[in-house]
Design an enzyme around this catalytic site. Structure first.
Site, PDB file in Angstrom:
ATOM      1  NE  ARG A 286      61.223  52.943  53.906  1.00 24.90           N
ATOM      2  CZ  ARG A 286      60.215  52.399  53.233  1.00 24.90           C
ATOM      3  NH1 ARG A 286      59.748  52.990  52.162  1.00 24.90           N
ATOM      4  NH2 ARG A 286      59.686  51.268  53.633  1.00 24.90           N
ATOM      5  CD  GLU A 374      56.344  54.325  42.786  1.00 24.35           C
ATOM      6  OE1 GLU A 374      55.892  53.183  42.972  1.00 24.35           O
ATOM      7  OE2 GLU A 374      57.562  54.566  42.664  1.00 24.35           O
TER       8      GLU A 374
END
Lengths: 566, 126
Positions: A286, A374
Site C-alpha cells: 500500500r 485500531e
C-alpha cells in the site's frame, strides 16, 4: 447526573469493543459498553470491505509464524513484536470462534475459503462476501453482545474524559448526546476501543467515530502513545466520479479478483517505475502504491482529480458481472459503467498504525486502563498488511476484555464526584456561550483541520509544512474556548463536535510533532526532505503529556514493553 | 474534488423539536453530479449551520444504516438518496419520537441512558 457502575467499562462498540465486552462478561464481569454512535454500527469494523487475515491453513498450508514474518516485514522494522505475535498467533482462534457464533465465512469444498492479498506469502485472507465482510462481522458481534448476560449497552454517549486517581483508571465521563448532559461511569477497569484517527484528514475512509478521541483520552489520562506519525494511506480510494452509498475503498476486492490496471493521466502503467510490480496483478504494497500515484500527480501525470485511473475495460462485461453482479448494477445507478470508462482513484487516509502504547495484556502504563483495536499502536509498525485490522480488533478486543475483567476482580477505588470536574467545567464554559456571533463553530474548524492535515501532514511530508501545521494546530487549540455553539440541549451536535475537535487537535498535534521529528522516510511516513530510510531510526517514538506539554523519546522496537520501563 | 460553484441545490429542512411550531428552513448548497443528500447536510453543518442535528456514522458506505430520514416524503438513507437541484424536502422519520431537526429516536430502548439512572451496582460481584 446519571451514574453507572460496572466491573468493566468499554468505550467504543465496534469490533474490538464488542469483543472486549463479550470476553469480559464471560470472565464474570459486569460490563457497560458505550458508543458515540449506535452500538455495533459505528466505528471501522462495520465498514470493512473484505479481507480478514488469519493463518488458518484451510486453503493451503500456513502457520502463524509465517503470518508474523509477513507482518514484521511490512512493518519496516518498527513492529512491537510481542503485539504482532499476539495478533498472528491469536487470529485463527478468533475466526473459528466467530464461525461458531454464526459468521458465514465464505467456504469452498467444506473449508473456509482464503484468498491472497498484497504482502501475504500465503492464501490467508478469509471473508464473508466482498464489500460485506464488515457488516457481517459487526452483525455477529452485535447479536452475541445482545445474547450475553451482564452487558449493558448504551448508544449515543461520547466519552470525553477518562477518570484517573493516583495513577489508577476507575471510569469515565461521557456526554449523553441525546440530552446534552454529562454522565459518569465508575468501573474496576476501562477498555478504550474507540478507534483510530483517519478522520483527521480531508480525504479519508473513516466513519464519524474516528477523530482520534481514543488517543487523546489515553494521553490525557497519563498513558503513552507510540508511532503516531504512521498513518496508512489507502492507495486506491475512490475519487471520481462521485459515488454515493459505497465505501471509498471498495476497489480493493475488485483488484483482488479481477486485477484492473492502474494507469496515470496519460493512460500508462507506472507502478513499475517506483520499484513495484503491478501490471494488473496488484502485488505492490500500500505504501508503495500511494507513493507511486502521488509522484505521478506531482510530475503532472495525474488524473483530473489528482489521482490515477483504475481501468477495468479489458476485463469484459461477462467477467465483471460474474464476479460482482449486484455491485455492477449499483455502479451503473451511480452513472459508472466500468466497461466504458475508468474511474479515478488516489490515496486516502485509511488506518493508523500508531496509537496507545500497551503491554501484552493490552494495559497502558495507567493501571486499569486498557486499549484494543485500531486505538492500539505498535503491532503493525510502519505499514499494515491488508487484512490485519479486523484480526487485530478481534484478538486485541478479546484479550483486553479478559485482562480488564481480571483487573476489576481486585476492585476499584471508590468514585468521587470531583473526578468529573474538568468535564463539567468545560461544558459549563461552552454553555455560557463565550463565542461571539461571528465566531467559527466546531464543525467548521474540524473541516479546516482536515484540510490542514491533508495538505501538510499527508502522504508526502516536509519539515516546513509540518512546522506550519503544528503552529496552526496550536492556535486552533487556543481558539477552542471562543468557538460558537448552539444552545439546544437535545442532540446538540455542536457540543459533541466541540469535544471531538478538542480531541482531534491533540491527536493531530501528536501526529505532526512525531512526523516532524522522524527525519527519514519509512513505510507510510514519507518525508520529501529526508527520502532515505535511516537504519539508526529503526526506533519507535513514544509520546506523553508532562505538565500539559507533549514530550517524546525514542525507544528500541521491542517484544516486551516492560523492558523499557524504569 | 473540483467544486462547481455555479450550480446550486435547494433543501427545505424541518427544524426544531416536537414542542415547537412546524418550521422549515431553506438552504442552498453547491451542487455537483452524483452528490447525496447526506453530502449536502454535511456541507450545511460545516459551512452554514453547525447546530443542524443529523444522525449518521459511516458517512458514505451505507454500512451503518443509521442515516434514515424522509426525503421528499419517502423513507430513505440520506447517504444513498441522490441530491437533485431541488427543492428537496428533508424531514425526520415520522413513526419515531422526534428529538430535534432530522434526528428521530432510533436508539433501541435497551441501549438508552436512562435520564434518571441512579447510582447502583450492576449485576457484578463487586
Amino acid at each position: 447526573m446519571p451514574h453507572l457502575e460496572s466491573d468493566v467499562l468499554v468505550v467504543g462498540a465496534g469490533g474490538a469493543g464488542m469483543y472486549a465486552a463479550i470476553a469480559a462478561a464471560r470472565a464474570g464481569a459486569s460490563v457497560v459498553l458505550l458508543d458515540k454512535s449506535l452500538v455495533g454500527r459505528g466505528g471501522a469494523t462495520v465498514m470493512a470491505q473484505m479481507t480478514v487475515a488469519a493463518a488458518l491453513g484451510h486453503q493451503e498450508p500456513d502457520d502463524w509464524t509465517l503470518h508474523l514474518a509477513d507482518t514484521l516485514k511490512a512493518g519496516r522494522g518498527l513492529c512491537n513484536e510481542e503485539l504482532a505475535e499476539l495478533l498472528c498467533r491469536g487470529g485463527p482462534e478468533r475466526i473459528l470462534e466467530m464461525d461458531a457464533w454464526g459468521t458465514r465465512w465464505a467456504r469452498e469444498g467444506g473449508h473456509i475459503k482464503q484468498e491472497t492479498a498484497p504482502g501475504h506469502s500465503r492464501k490467508r485472507c478469509c471473508y464473508v462476501d466482498f464489500l460485506a465482510t464488515g457488516p457481517a462481522v459487526a452483525g455477529t458481534l452485535r447479536r452475541k453482545v445482545g445474547e450475553t448476560s451482564g452487558i449493558r449497552r448504551i448508544s449515543n454517549v461520547a466519552v470525553v474524559q477518562i477518570a484517573v486517581k493516583g495513577g489508577r483508571a476507575l471510569g469515565a465521563v461521557g456526554l449523553s448526546v441525546r440530552d446534552g448532559r454529562l454522565a459518569t461511569f465508575h468501573a474496576g477497569a476501562v477498555v478504550l476501543a474507540a478507534g483510530g484517527l483517519t478522520r483527521l484528514y480531508a480525504r479519508n475512509s473513516a466513519s464519524a467515530n474516528m477523530g482520534g478521541e481514543a488517543c487523546a483520552l489515553a494521553l490525557e489520562a497519563g498513558a503513552e502513545l507510540v508511532d503516531m506519525e504512521f498513518v496508512q494511506f489507502f492507495p486506491i480510494g475512490h475519487l471520481a466520479p462521485r459515488l454515493v452509498g459505497m465505501d471509498p475503498i471498495m476497489w480493493d476486492p475488485f483488484r483482488y479478483k479481477l486485477g484492473g490496471r492502474l494507469l496515470n493521466g496519460r493512460l500508462e502503467e507506472f507502478v513499475d517505475r517506483y520499484g513495484g510490480t503491478d501490471f494488473g496483478r496488484y502485488t505492490a504494497t500500500r505504501d508503495l502504491a500511494s507513493y507511486a500515484i502521488l509522484k505521478e500527480v506531482e510530475a503532472g501525470r495525474g488524473s483530473p482529480h489528482g489521482g490515477a485511473y483504475l481501468d477495468f475495460r479489458h476485463i469484459g462485461e461477462a467477467r465483471l458481472r460474474e464476479a460482482f453482479g449486484p455491485v455492477i448494477d449499483r455502479l451503473l445507478a451511480n452513472g459508472i459503467d466500468l466497461t466504458k470508462t475508468p474511474v479515478e482513484v488516489g490515496p486516502i487516509a485509511h488506518y493508523h498504525m500508531g496509537g496507545i502504547r500497551v503491554d501484552g495484556k493490552m494495559e497502558t502504563r495507567i493501571e486499569g486502563l486498557y486499549a484494543a483495536g485500531e486505538a492500539v499502536g505498535g503491532a503493525n509498525g510502519a505499514n499494515r498488511l491488508s487484512g490485519n485490522a479486523i484480526t487485530e480488533a478481534l484478538v486485541f478486543g478479546e484479550r483486553a476484555g479478559r485482562s480488564a475483567a481480571a483487573r476489576a476482580r481486585s476492585g476499584a477505588p471508590p468514585w468521587e464526584a470531583s473526578l468529573a470536574e474538568p468535564s463539567i467545567e468545560r461544558l459549563d464554559a461552552l454553555k455560557k456561550g463565550k463565542g461571539s456571533p461571528g465566531a467559527a463553530w466546531p464543525a467548521m474548524v474540524q473541516s479546516e483541520l482536515q484540510r490542514l492535515m491533508w495538505e501538510n501532514a499527508g502522504p508526502f511530508r516536509t519539515g516546513g509544512k509540518l512546522a506550519a501545521a503544528l503552529e496552526r494546530i496550536r492556535e486552533m487549540r487556543d481558539e477552542l474556548p471562543d468557538l460558537r455553539v448552539g444552545a439546544a440541549g437535545a442532540y446538540n451536535l455542536d457540543i459533541q463536535d466541540w469535544f471531538e475537535l478538542r480531541a482531534m487537535l491533540l491527536s493531530a498535534e501528536c501526529v505532526v510533532q512525531s512526523a516532524l521529528a522522524r527525519r527519514e522516510s519509512r513505510g507510510a511516513h514519507q518525508r520529501e526532505d529526508f527520502a532515505e530510510t535511516r537504519p539508526e531510526l529503526e526506533r519507535n517514538q513514544v509520546l506523553e503529556l508532562r505538565d500539559g506539554r507533549l514530550c517524546s523519546r525514542w525507544i528500541t522496537p521491542m517484544g516486551r514493553v516492560e523492558a523499557d520501563r524504569g | 474534488m473540483a467544486e462547481r460553484n455555479d450550480r446550486r441545490a435547494v433543501l427545505l429542512i424541518r427544524r426544531g423539536t416536537a414542542a415547537e411550531a412546524a418550521r422549515y428552513e431553506r438552504f442552498e448548497v453547491p451542487y455537483e453530479d452524483g452528490m447525496s443528500v447526506l453530502d449536502a447536510l454535511r456541507w450545511i453543518r460545516i459551512h452554514r449551520d453547525g447546530t443542524l442535528a443529523v444522525r449518521y456514522s459511516c458517512i458514505n458506505a451505507n454500512a451503518c444504516k443509521t442515516c434514515m430520514a424522509l426525503v421528499n416524503g419517502e423513507v430513505e438513507y440520506t447517504c444513498t438518496a441522490k441530491l437533485t437541484p431541488g427543492p428537496i424536502t428533508v424531514e425526520p422519520l415520522p413513526k419515531r419520537p422526534w428529538i430535534r431537526d432530522l434526528v428521530a429516536d432510533t436508539v433501541p430502548d435497551d441501549e438508552k441512558l436512562d435520564e434518571e439512572e441512579e447510582p447502583r451496582k450492576r449485576n457484578g460481584a463487586r
